[in-house]
Design an enzyme around this catalytic site. Structure first.
Site, short mmCIF file in Angstrom:
data_model
loop_
_atom_site.label_atom_id
_atom_site.label_comp_id
_atom_site.label_asym_id
_atom_site.label_seq_id
_atom_site.Cartn_x
_atom_site.Cartn_y
_atom_site.Cartn_z
N ASP A 108 44.12 45.29 21.02
CA ASP A 108 44.09 43.84 20.83
C ASP A 108 42.66 43.31 20.62
OD1 ASP A 108 45.36 41.13 21.20
OD2 ASP A 108 43.97 41.11 22.89
N ALA A 161 40.01 44.88 19.61
CA ALA A 161 39.47 45.35 18.33
C ALA A 161 39.96 44.46 17.20
CB ALA A 161 39.89 46.80 18.10
N VAL A 208 41.52 60.35 24.48
CA VAL A 208 40.28 60.50 25.25
C VAL A 208 40.42 61.47 26.43
CG1 VAL A 208 39.26 58.28 24.59
CG2 VAL A 208 40.70 58.40 26.62
N ASP A 237 29.30 41.12 28.69
CA ASP A 237 29.87 39.92 29.29
C ASP A 237 29.85 38.91 28.15
OD1 ASP A 237 30.26 37.38 30.42
OD2 ASP A 237 29.68 38.17 32.38
N HIS A 238 31.00 38.68 27.52
CA HIS A 238 30.93 37.95 26.25
C HIS A 238 30.45 36.51 26.42
CE1 HIS A 238 35.05 36.81 27.41
NE2 HIS A 238 34.83 35.72 26.71
N LYS A 240 27.61 33.63 24.01
CA LYS A 240 27.91 32.27 23.55
C LYS A 240 26.61 31.52 23.26
CE LYS A 240 32.32 31.86 25.98
NZ LYS A 240 33.30 31.68 24.91
N GLU A 244 40.88 27.01 31.60
CA GLU A 244 41.75 27.44 30.49
C GLU A 244 43.05 26.67 30.60
OE1 GLU A 244 41.63 32.01 29.75
OE2 GLU A 244 41.73 31.69 31.89
N ASP A 287 38.27 38.32 37.54
CA ASP A 287 38.32 38.13 36.08
C ASP A 287 37.21 37.19 35.60
OD1 ASP A 287 39.60 38.52 33.54
OD2 ASP A 287 40.40 36.49 33.69
N HIS A 345 31.46 36.10 34.47
CA HIS A 345 31.06 34.95 33.65
C HIS A 345 30.46 33.80 34.48
CE1 HIS A 345 33.41 37.22 30.91
NE2 HIS A 345 34.59 36.75 31.27
P1 NAP Z 1 44.77 47.28 24.47
O1 NAP Z 1 45.27 46.33 23.46
O2 NAP Z 1 45.70 47.82 25.50
O3 NAP Z 1 44.15 48.51 23.66
C1 NAP Z 1 43.84 49.72 24.28
C2 NAP Z 1 43.39 50.71 23.23
O4 NAP Z 1 43.18 51.97 23.87
C3 NAP Z 1 44.40 50.94 22.12
O5 NAP Z 1 43.71 51.09 20.91
C4 NAP Z 1 45.05 52.26 22.52
O6 NAP Z 1 45.52 52.84 21.35
C5 NAP Z 1 43.86 52.99 23.12
N1 NAP Z 1 44.25 54.04 24.05
C6 NAP Z 1 45.05 53.94 25.15
N2 NAP Z 1 45.14 55.13 25.77
C7 NAP Z 1 44.38 55.99 25.06
C8 NAP Z 1 44.06 57.38 25.20
N3 NAP Z 1 44.55 58.11 26.21
N4 NAP Z 1 43.24 57.93 24.29
C9 NAP Z 1 42.75 57.21 23.26
N5 NAP Z 1 42.98 55.90 23.08
C10 NAP Z 1 43.81 55.31 23.96
O7 NAP Z 1 43.53 46.71 25.25
P2 NAP Z 1 42.56 45.51 24.80
O8 NAP Z 1 43.19 44.22 25.15
O9 NAP Z 1 42.13 45.72 23.40
O10 NAP Z 1 41.34 45.69 25.80
C11 NAP Z 1 40.35 46.66 25.62
C12 NAP Z 1 39.24 46.44 26.63
O11 NAP Z 1 38.66 45.18 26.39
C13 NAP Z 1 39.70 46.43 28.10
O12 NAP Z 1 38.68 46.96 28.88
C14 NAP Z 1 39.84 44.94 28.39
O13 NAP Z 1 39.66 44.66 29.76
C15 NAP Z 1 38.70 44.39 27.58
N6 NAP Z 1 38.87 42.99 27.19
C16 NAP Z 1 39.90 42.62 26.38
C17 NAP Z 1 40.03 41.30 26.00
C18 NAP Z 1 41.12 40.86 25.07
O14 NAP Z 1 41.11 39.69 24.71
N7 NAP Z 1 42.02 41.70 24.66
C19 NAP Z 1 39.11 40.35 26.44
C20 NAP Z 1 38.05 40.75 27.25
C21 NAP Z 1 37.94 42.07 27.60
P3 NAP Z 1 46.67 53.94 21.24
O15 NAP Z 1 47.84 53.44 22.01
O16 NAP Z 1 46.88 54.03 19.76
O17 NAP Z 1 46.08 55.16 21.80
#
Ligand code: NAP
Length: 520
Positions: free
Chosen positions: A25, A27, A98, A189-190, A194, A228, A247, A252
């Site tokens: 998500d 990414a 991984v 820390d996004h 800002k 929020e 969180d 933040h």
């Molecule tokens: P997510 O949507 O659950 O994505 C997790 C990623 O990890 C997916 O690409 C998944 O792809 C991959 N993955 C899971 N298990 C894996 C494994 N064993 N080997 C290789 N790849 C694996 O999580 P997210 O929301 O993007 O969050 C990512 C990080 O950003 C987290 O630390 C979260 O706390 C932080 N974060 C997210 C947000 C946000 O808005 N989403 C905001 C602030 C911080 P596959 O299933 O294809 O392997």
């Protein structure tokens, strides 16, 4: 330095950007748009390639299509064919888990081939955009596979959360430390990306009118709100374990406290700035578990109305335990026990399902002696300096003037500055740029993280042991009544934030009862 570098001094060094969690998500929503903007602005030289990896199978082309779709959904501007084609040429994908060091070797092999095709200078930037439980293992496998052994520089960007408490954060840090040096680790820390958070330093240290007033002789209190409107949405599995304290507050909110309270750094150098920020945390008064209830309010939203629509309470949200005590709101009164800030309360509050989405810092200056001027209520509003971080970016100053045509009726007026958010790069764009260039100023150093956890841990313990009551608030309210009472104990109120009332009314009403509206 290439020709392009000479024409654009902000252009970035060549490198391979290896993105773990490339199908996730974050990414899609933030990282591809940020990378694309850097490309579109001409900041990425030819020698920058983006290699995505995750467990899902993709060919390079199928993955490029995936990225294209993400850009179409999350980039505000139109994407020209030309920009997209140039960007797509940088993108590659290798499937991998991984857990498996062999997959890292496969990635390493691919990166080497890329490095032979394009001049990446042997520089490698790894971004871990995946669940925190993978952070340590990924770093260790980067080392074990040789992927992090390179003739150029190597850097690791790591997402939040960094640990769950001090102990787990220290353990993670030790594990990362076996593969990367501290100066190679970029903890995101996004909020630090800002525009207006970065502007706090400039406002404070580039304006002689504020600098002499920035202490306990002139400042009555400081309030920092980050609210929020959304509820927990589909993030319950994460949020149930973190709550608002972990969180938002540990990272933040404390970062904004540090930026507001730090001493001027000796120079604009990364470590000089971080040193001053850390000193704030060293002076931050820690509450022991039994004191927490006197200074920290925790709340949880119940069902209510948001913009005229009924929304469910936290306990009714999917994935939330039926008897969950997870806090969706925290307000706290902090004290920084140093020479500058002794006695000045820093109030912070953050929560979900608040009336508006807003991040603001309100600096309230001390009252003038009240024997000369009053408004119609026999009061004189305080001077306020408001730094608006989100959703508008700008500043607002409240001052008192004579109401035109009256003898001595004093009214508050607003001097307002706001800048177009269109011109500000998104936080992730700025932070990626900084990491690529090797500037870690707006990333968190380990001592910041560790001290922040040491402050938060006793609060988390008080919450989990029920030593601070869990208050409830209806969705659409500003948290529980106890939050207002916390500020009222010292005679204050939570100042309205942007969006809470219409700006035109707000400009004259800040600090006043609504019934005292003044029209010029
Ligand atoms: P997510 O949507 O659950 O994505 C997790 C990623 O990890 C997916 O690409 C998944 O792809 C991959 N993955 C899971 N298990 C894996 C494994 N064993 N080997 C290789 N790849 C694996 O999580 P997210 O929301 O993007 O969050 C990512 C990080 O950003 C987290 O630390 C979260 O706390 C932080 N974060 C997210 C947000 C946000 O808005 N989403 C905001 C602030 C911080 P596959 O299933 O294809 O392997």
């Amino acid at each position: 330095m290439g020709v392009e570098n000479q024409t654009n001094p902000r252009q970035l060094p060549p490198h391979v950007f290896v993105l773990f969690g490339a199908t996730g998500d974050l990414a899609h929503r933030k990282l591809y748009p940020a990378l694309f903007q850097l490309h579109r602005k001409g900041l990425l030289p030819d020698g920058v390639s983006i290699l995505g990896t995750a467990r899902t199978e993709f060919t390079h082309d199928a993955f490029r299509d995936e990225v294209h779709k993400a850009l179409q959904s999350f980039v505000k501007e139109d994407i020209s064919d030309n920009d997209w084609k140039g960007f797509a040429q940088r993108i590659y994908y290798i499937q991998g888990n991984v857990d498996n060091v062999e997959d890292f070797k496969k990635i390493n092999q691919f990166v080497r081939e890329l490095e032979q095709k394009r001049d990446h200078g042997g520089n490698r930037l790894f971004y871990l955009s995946m669940a925190p439980r993978f952070f340590a293992e990924t770093a260790l496998n980067l080392k074990a596979s040789g992927l992090s052994d390179t003739k150029g520089w190597r850097r690791l960007i790591i997402e939040k959360p960094f640990g769950h408490d001090y102990e787990s954060a220290a353990e993670l840090n030790d594990q990362l430390g076996t593969a990367f040096e501290e100066d190679e680790i970029y903890r995101i820390d996004h909020y630090l990306g800002k525009e207006m958070v970065q502007n706090i330093e400039v406002i404070r240290f580039a304006n002689s009118m504020f600098q002499p007033l920035w202490d306990n002789r002139s400042i009555q209190s400081i309030q920092i709100t980050s609210s929020e409107t959304v509820g927990v949405e589909e993030r319950a599995s994460y949020y149930e374990k973190s709550g608002a304290l972990r969180d938002m507050v540990q990272n933040h909110m404390l970062q904004m406290v540090m930026m507001t309270a730090m001493e001027p750094p000796s120079r604009l150098h990364t470590e000089a700035i971080r040193d001053e920020k850390v000193k704030v945390l060293r002076s931050l008064r820690r509450y022991d578990v039994d004191e927490v209830k006197n200074h920290v309010i925790r709340g949880q939203y119940t069902a209510g109305q948001m913009n005229g629509k009924s929304v469910p309470g936290y306990l009714e949200e999917p994935g939330v335990a039926e008897n969950s005590t997870t806090e969706t709101f925290v307000a706290a009164r902090l004290f920084i026990d140093n020479f500058r800030w002794a006695g000045v309360p820093f109030y912070i509050r953050t929560g979900k399902r608040m009336p508006v989405k807003s991040t603001e810092i309100v600096v309230q200056f001390r009252d003038m002696p009240k024997h000369l001027y009053f408004n119609q209520n026999g009061q004189l509003g305080p001077n306020l300096l408001v730094i608006r971080i989100n959703p508008v970016e700008g500043m607002y100053m409240q001052m008192n003037v004579k109401r035109p045509g009256t003898e001595n009726v004093v009214v508050p007026i607003a001097m307002e500055f706001s800048q177009s958010t269109d011109k500000s790069p998104e936080a992730y764009e700025r932070l990626l740029h900084d990491a690529m260039i090797g500037d870690s100023t707006f990333f968190t150093r380990w001592d910041e993280v560790s001290l922040a956890w040491k402050f938060v841990d006793p609060i988390a313990q008080a919450f989990s042991e029920d030593k601070a009551p869990l208050h409830h608030y209806a969705s659409g309210e500003w948290g529980p009544q106890a939050s207002a009472d916390l500020v009222r104990e010292q005679g204050g109120i939570w100042w309205p934030v942007y969006g809470e009332s219409t700006p035109s009314v707000e400009t004259v009403l800040r600090g006043q009862e609504a019934s005292t509206e003044v029209k010029f």
